[in-house]
Design an enzyme around this catalytic site. Structure first.
Site, PDB file in Angstrom:
ATOM      1  N   ASN A 193     -38.217 -85.060 -41.950  1.00 59.06           N
ATOM      2  CA  ASN A 193     -37.885 -83.793 -42.611  1.00 59.06           C
ATOM      3  C   ASN A 193     -36.633 -84.015 -43.456  1.00 59.06           C
ATOM      4  O   ASN A 193     -35.557 -84.248 -42.919  1.00 59.06           O
ATOM      5  CB  ASN A 193     -37.650 -82.732 -41.523  1.00 59.06           C
ATOM      6  CG  ASN A 193     -37.255 -81.379 -42.072  1.00 59.06           C
ATOM      7  OD1 ASN A 193     -36.783 -81.263 -43.200  1.00 59.06           O
ATOM      8  ND2 ASN A 193     -37.430 -80.350 -41.276  1.00 59.06           N
ATOM      9  N   CYS A 197     -33.833 -75.667 -45.759  1.00 62.19           N
ATOM     10  CA  CYS A 197     -35.201 -76.140 -46.041  1.00 62.19           C
ATOM     11  C   CYS A 197     -35.858 -75.358 -47.180  1.00 62.19           C
ATOM     12  O   CYS A 197     -36.785 -75.842 -47.815  1.00 62.19           O
ATOM     13  CB  CYS A 197     -36.065 -76.034 -44.787  1.00 62.19           C
ATOM     14  SG  CYS A 197     -35.365 -76.932 -43.410  1.00 62.19           S
ATOM     15  N   HIS A 223     -43.094 -77.338 -47.180  1.00 62.06           N
ATOM     16  CA  HIS A 223     -41.891 -78.058 -46.756  1.00 62.06           C
ATOM     17  C   HIS A 223     -42.275 -78.925 -45.563  1.00 62.06           C
ATOM     18  O   HIS A 223     -42.959 -78.470 -44.645  1.00 62.06           O
ATOM     19  CB  HIS A 223     -40.801 -77.054 -46.369  1.00 62.06           C
ATOM     20  CG  HIS A 223     -39.746 -77.649 -45.492  1.00 62.06           C
ATOM     21  ND1 HIS A 223     -39.049 -78.774 -45.856  1.00 62.06           N
ATOM     22  CD2 HIS A 223     -39.288 -77.289 -44.263  1.00 62.06           C
ATOM     23  CE1 HIS A 223     -38.205 -79.089 -44.885  1.00 62.06           C
ATOM     24  NE2 HIS A 223     -38.333 -78.200 -43.908  1.00 62.06           N
TER      25      HIS A 223
HETATM   26  N1  ACO Z   1     -37.980 -87.941 -27.232  1.00 67.49           N
HETATM   27  C1  ACO Z   1     -38.420 -87.774 -25.986  1.00 67.49           C
HETATM   28  N2  ACO Z   1     -38.304 -86.620 -25.326  1.00 67.49           N
HETATM   29  C2  ACO Z   1     -37.715 -85.602 -25.974  1.00 67.49           C
HETATM   30  C3  ACO Z   1     -37.245 -85.705 -27.278  1.00 67.49           C
HETATM   31  C4  ACO Z   1     -37.397 -86.945 -27.918  1.00 67.49           C
HETATM   32  N3  ACO Z   1     -36.978 -87.159 -29.172  1.00 67.49           N
HETATM   33  N4  ACO Z   1     -36.718 -84.521 -27.643  1.00 67.49           N
HETATM   34  C5  ACO Z   1     -36.859 -83.694 -26.618  1.00 67.49           C
HETATM   35  N5  ACO Z   1     -37.460 -84.341 -25.586  1.00 67.49           N
HETATM   36  C6  ACO Z   1     -37.813 -83.814 -24.276  1.00 67.49           C
HETATM   37  C7  ACO Z   1     -36.990 -82.619 -23.894  1.00 67.49           C
HETATM   38  O1  ACO Z   1     -35.764 -83.000 -23.326  1.00 67.49           O
HETATM   39  C8  ACO Z   1     -37.890 -81.938 -22.913  1.00 67.49           C
HETATM   40  O2  ACO Z   1     -37.785 -82.584 -21.668  1.00 67.49           O
HETATM   41  P1  ACO Z   1     -37.855 -81.750 -20.296  1.00 67.49           P
HETATM   42  O3  ACO Z   1     -39.199 -81.094 -20.303  1.00 67.49           O
HETATM   43  O4  ACO Z   1     -37.670 -82.791 -19.266  1.00 67.49           O
HETATM   44  O5  ACO Z   1     -36.737 -80.757 -20.385  1.00 67.49           O
HETATM   45  C9  ACO Z   1     -39.295 -82.212 -23.451  1.00 67.49           C
HETATM   46  O6  ACO Z   1     -39.151 -83.356 -24.321  1.00 67.49           O
HETATM   47  C10 ACO Z   1     -39.870 -81.068 -24.247  1.00 67.49           C
HETATM   48  O7  ACO Z   1     -38.883 -80.605 -25.166  1.00 67.49           O
HETATM   49  P2  ACO Z   1     -39.148 -79.421 -26.142  1.00 67.49           P
HETATM   50  O8  ACO Z   1     -37.933 -79.196 -26.968  1.00 67.49           O
HETATM   51  O9  ACO Z   1     -39.706 -78.262 -25.363  1.00 67.49           O
HETATM   52  O10 ACO Z   1     -40.302 -80.069 -27.018  1.00 67.49           O
HETATM   53  P3  ACO Z   1     -41.255 -79.356 -28.027  1.00 67.49           P
HETATM   54  O11 ACO Z   1     -42.640 -79.578 -27.621  1.00 67.49           O
HETATM   55  O12 ACO Z   1     -40.822 -77.969 -28.348  1.00 67.49           O
HETATM   56  O13 ACO Z   1     -41.006 -80.231 -29.331  1.00 67.49           O
HETATM   57  C11 ACO Z   1     -39.884 -80.040 -31.433  1.00 67.49           C
HETATM   58  C12 ACO Z   1     -39.730 -80.240 -29.927  1.00 67.49           C
HETATM   59  C13 ACO Z   1     -40.644 -81.201 -32.001  1.00 67.49           C
HETATM   60  C14 ACO Z   1     -38.501 -79.970 -32.057  1.00 67.49           C
HETATM   61  C15 ACO Z   1     -40.660 -78.731 -31.676  1.00 67.49           C
HETATM   62  O14 ACO Z   1     -40.110 -77.666 -30.966  1.00 67.49           O
HETATM   63  C16 ACO Z   1     -40.724 -78.390 -33.108  1.00 67.49           C
HETATM   64  O15 ACO Z   1     -41.326 -79.046 -33.898  1.00 67.49           O
HETATM   65  N6  ACO Z   1     -40.138 -77.269 -33.475  1.00 67.49           N
HETATM   66  C17 ACO Z   1     -40.182 -76.827 -34.866  1.00 67.49           C
HETATM   67  C18 ACO Z   1     -38.899 -77.055 -35.454  1.00 67.49           C
HETATM   68  C19 ACO Z   1     -38.977 -77.863 -36.695  1.00 67.49           C
HETATM   69  O16 ACO Z   1     -39.968 -78.247 -37.219  1.00 67.49           O
HETATM   70  N7  ACO Z   1     -37.802 -78.096 -37.146  1.00 67.49           N
HETATM   71  C20 ACO Z   1     -37.666 -78.850 -38.315  1.00 67.49           C
HETATM   72  C21 ACO Z   1     -36.386 -78.451 -38.940  1.00 67.49           C
HETATM   73  S1  ACO Z   1     -36.368 -76.822 -39.335  1.00 67.49           S
HETATM   74  C22 ACO Z   1     -37.358 -76.667 -40.551  1.00 67.49           C
HETATM   75  O17 ACO Z   1     -37.412 -77.495 -41.387  1.00 67.49           O
HETATM   76  C23 ACO Z   1     -38.203 -75.528 -40.495  1.00 67.49           C
END
Ligand code: ACO
Length: 339
Positions: free
Chosen positions: A296, A116, A266
């Site tokens: 992304n 990224c 980004h």
């Molecule tokens: N649809 C529905 N439910 C989902 C999905 C989906 N696509 N993905 C995960 N879930 C569920 C999980 O299984 C979990 O269920 P559970 O509670 O029954 O176990 C629940 O949703 C919560 O999952 P988390 O992973 O805890 O969700 P979170 O609120 O952390 O959101 C996310 C996930 C969006 C990835 C978040 O952590 C995030 O944005 N992290 C930052 C990472 C990022 O931006 N990465 C981009 C690439 S890296 C970069 O460019 C920097």
């Protein structure tokens, strides 16, 4: 003598195929509300098998626009820098492919693997070569073909809904005007967290024959050929590092937050951008986001966003433009530009 580096032309290309959140919900257990609430993404672009695109080809399409806008001939390019985590081939890199596709002479081609942060790392490399007088014109490309390598089953939903395909490019050129163009770049990395956001194989750690054997013997759960992301850990680190590296760039140039005309973060996740906007007390006009339309696109996200902001007239000559990125590695960086 030290020269300055200015951005002479920018361009972008995204595949035509639009994939909405509803489209993804037909492949995996997800839904539009979850994706929008957590990431801000409404749709992204995915290459189609038969649309003739690849990481290098999309990069070439963006590069042609950037070259034309810069009014720089391909024959005057002294260096190609290509940033991607999804190259067409394991080796050689996409830089030489672009060279061949654009029929550029035997200039050097460097491939940058900083995910990224790839575009900002590439910008910094280009800046060093131009500042010292070694090269005059550098073609910098960020391009990604994520869609072919994502786990489109429910198992991969935490990662696969986030990423999209596309490319952006910039032509960087020498300027003799002190204070014009790139004022500074700031780069960091922290390998301690390398595997918190990674694609481990196929690789020299997990060769293809080994993967095939594992598949045959039913050890599928251990096969690391889809990206892994510790989402919440990445989120926490991202907001901290984004803030630090933006402040570092401002301080280095004696600038205040109020001097920022446009921040182009980004496009990792809209919630990360909003967190930074709120922390820095920036208005909606001072932060550019387009993640809702493209997801992304990793190394391509900053040049795509920069191009769109410029095309929409949101960046004008003399503006202080701040670019900032955080991603796998972990790597992060910023660039402060006097446009
Ligand atoms: N649809 C529905 N439910 C989902 C999905 C989906 N696509 N993905 C995960 N879930 C569920 C999980 O299984 C979990 O269920 P559970 O509670 O029954 O176990 C629940 O949703 C919560 O999952 P988390 O992973 O805890 O969700 P979170 O609120 O952390 O959101 C996310 C996930 C969006 C990835 C978040 O952590 C995030 O944005 N992290 C930052 C990472 C990022 O931006 N990465 C981009 C690439 S890296 C970069 O460019 C920097």
């Amino acid at each position: 003598m030290l020269y300055q580096t200015k951005i002479a032309g920018i361009g972008k290309y995204v595949p035509e195929n639009v994939v909405t959140n509803d489209d993804l919900s037909k492949l995996m257990d997800t839904n539009d509300a979850w994706i929008q609430e957590r990431t801000g993404i409404k749709e992204r672009r995915h290459i189609k098998k038969d649309d003739g695109n690849s990481t290098a080809i999309m990069g070439v399409k963006a590069a042609k626009i950037a070259l034309e806008r810069a009014n720089v001939s391909k024959d005057d390019i002294d260096l190609i820098i290509f940033a991607t985590l999804s190259p067409d081939y394991y080796f050689p890199g996409c830089g030489v492919q672009v060279q061949e596709m654009l029929d550029i002479h035997t200039c050097p081609a460097i491939d940058v693997r900083n995910q990224c942060s790839g575009f900002i790392y590439g910008l910094s490399v280009a800046d060093q070569f131009i500042k010292t007088g070694m090269y005059k014109n550098v073609l910098l490309i960020g391009s990604e073909n994520h869609s072919g390598g994502l786990d489109m089953s429910t198992r991969g939903r935490g990662v696969s809904v986030i990423f999209g395909d596309g490319a952006g490019a910039a032509v960087l050129t020498r300027s003799n005007h002190i204070g014009e163009g790139i004022l500074s770049t700031h780069l960091h990395s922290q390998g301690k967290h390398a595997l918190e956001l990674a694609l481990e194989g196929p690789s020299t750690m997990h060769w293809v024959p080994e993967i095939i054997e594992d598949q045959k013997s039913g050890k599928v759960k251990d096969i690391p050929y889809y990206p892994y992301m510790n989402g919440q850990f990445v989120f926490k680190n991202a907001v901290q590092r984004f803030s630090e590296v933006i402040n570092e760039g401002l301080q280095h140039n004696g600038l205040e937050i109020s001097d920022i005309d446009m921040l182009i973060p980004h496009q990792a996740n809209l919630r990360i951008s909003q967190f930074i906007q709120k922390k820095f007390k920036l208005s909606d006009d001072q932060v550019y986001n387009n993640i809702e339309r493209y997801g992304n696109t990793t190394a391509a996200s900053i040049p795509i966003a920069l191009t769109e902001a410029w095309e929409e007239g949101k960046i004008k000559s003399g503006d202080k433009v701040v670019l900032a990125a955080f991603g796998s590695g972990f790597t992060w960086g910023s660039a402060i530009i006097n446009w």
